[in-house]
Design a protein around this motif. Sequence first.
Motif, PDB file in Angstrom:
ATOM      1  N   ASN A  82     -46.675  53.772 -36.726  1.00  0.00           N
ATOM      2  CA  ASN A  82     -46.341  52.433 -37.225  1.00  0.00           C
ATOM      3  C   ASN A  82     -46.424  52.381 -38.750  1.00  0.00           C
ATOM      4  OD1 ASN A  82     -46.131  51.626 -34.565  1.00  0.00           O
ATOM      5  ND2 ASN A  82     -48.146  50.648 -34.507  1.00  0.00           N
ATOM      6  N   MET A 167     -41.773  44.978 -36.225  1.00  0.00           N
ATOM      7  CA  MET A 167     -41.957  45.762 -37.448  1.00  0.00           C
ATOM      8  C   MET A 167     -40.817  45.574 -38.451  1.00  0.00           C
ATOM      9  SD  MET A 167     -43.972  47.581 -39.217  1.00  0.00           S
ATOM     10  CE  MET A 167     -45.225  48.345 -38.189  1.00  0.00           C
ATOM     11  N   SER A 253     -47.728  47.346 -31.762  1.00  0.00           N
ATOM     12  CA  SER A 253     -46.475  47.775 -32.386  1.00  0.00           C
ATOM     13  C   SER A 253     -46.441  47.552 -33.891  1.00  0.00           C
ATOM     14  CB  SER A 253     -45.283  47.064 -31.743  1.00  0.00           C
ATOM     15  OG  SER A 253     -45.402  45.660 -31.867  1.00  0.00           O
ATOM     16  N   THR A 254     -47.258  46.646 -34.430  1.00  0.00           N
ATOM     17  CA  THR A 254     -47.302  46.431 -35.881  1.00  0.00           C
ATOM     18  C   THR A 254     -48.688  46.662 -36.458  1.00  0.00           C
ATOM     19  OG1 THR A 254     -47.661  44.056 -35.543  1.00  0.00           O
ATOM     20  CG2 THR A 254     -45.387  44.778 -35.853  1.00  0.00           C
ATOM     21  N   THR A 256     -51.226  48.649 -38.363  1.00  0.00           N
ATOM     22  CA  THR A 256     -51.205  49.735 -39.341  1.00  0.00           C
ATOM     23  C   THR A 256     -52.610  50.312 -39.494  1.00  0.00           C
ATOM     24  OG1 THR A 256     -51.559  48.155 -41.144  1.00  0.00           O
ATOM     25  CG2 THR A 256     -49.273  48.702 -40.581  1.00  0.00           C
TER      26      THR A 256
END
Length: 303
Positions: A82, A167, A253-254, A256
């Motif tokens: 990601n 994203m 999914s996002t 970091t």
Amino acid sequence: MGKVQAPKRNQTIAARRRRWAVLGFLGPNLIGFLVFTIFPISASLVISFYEWPLLGDAVAVGFKNFLRMFTQDPVFWQISFNTIYFVVGYIILNLVVSIGLAVWLTSGIRFAGLFRFVFFLPVVAPMVANSVVWRLLFVPDTGLFAAALATIGIEAPNWLGSPNWAMPSVILMSVWAGFGYNMIIFIAGIQAIPASIYEAAEIDGVNAWTRFRHITFPMISPSIFFATVMTLISALKVFEQPYILTGGGPGSSTTTIVFYLYQQGFQNYDLGYASSIAWMLFLVIMFVTAIQFWGQKKWVHYA
């Protein structure tokens, strides 16, 4: 002899006083740097070798936290992907937009100063405020983007709720909030190019793309190198945008690396593992930056 030694003694006393004056001015900043920078960094390195819960006793585990990161953590590699996804997308779009606008704003258009102010304004606005505003724009049914697409008969996706769109949406918002800084750097670089070079190229019938490729780009390559290094470092440390816009979701999914570090340290209270992630990120930034400085010799042209 006494008369000769007196001036030397006076000079020595004056030099000593100047040194004490310098230390007096530097002292507060130096103390702050030691207390709030050097000490926390050193402490985090020590903590990374411990299983250190926020509440409870610390237990020395050696390199166990680092081994856990690379071999046992089921989501670490997804989070690393990601982060790479964000870094690549953000850097490319940021540089393309900022260079393009810098070239346009230095082409002699009217109200260039006003446009520079407008484009730079998001940079000085707080990132949290920018993220909150964009979160409202990304609302699936009633947001501005959804309404704009509806006018041309397109149904807007669930920007922040879809793993495929979340994203890209974070990247888009981040580019909008950050391209103005690099744009100003490139404008300064372009304005430093002698106008006689462009005049000679125009006399020879060189078109705009060829002028950019063979004149503008090589001569602003030091500015591009600086912007690339700084943008890469800031992209690897991204936190506010996914935290405000998506909360790291949907799923992971996002999420970091810095966001994951925050989750481990301040939500799961696993300070040892969070510190090991921080030091891993520090080493990655140092390594990538070193590669950039090594590779600049092949494409950066200093006047």
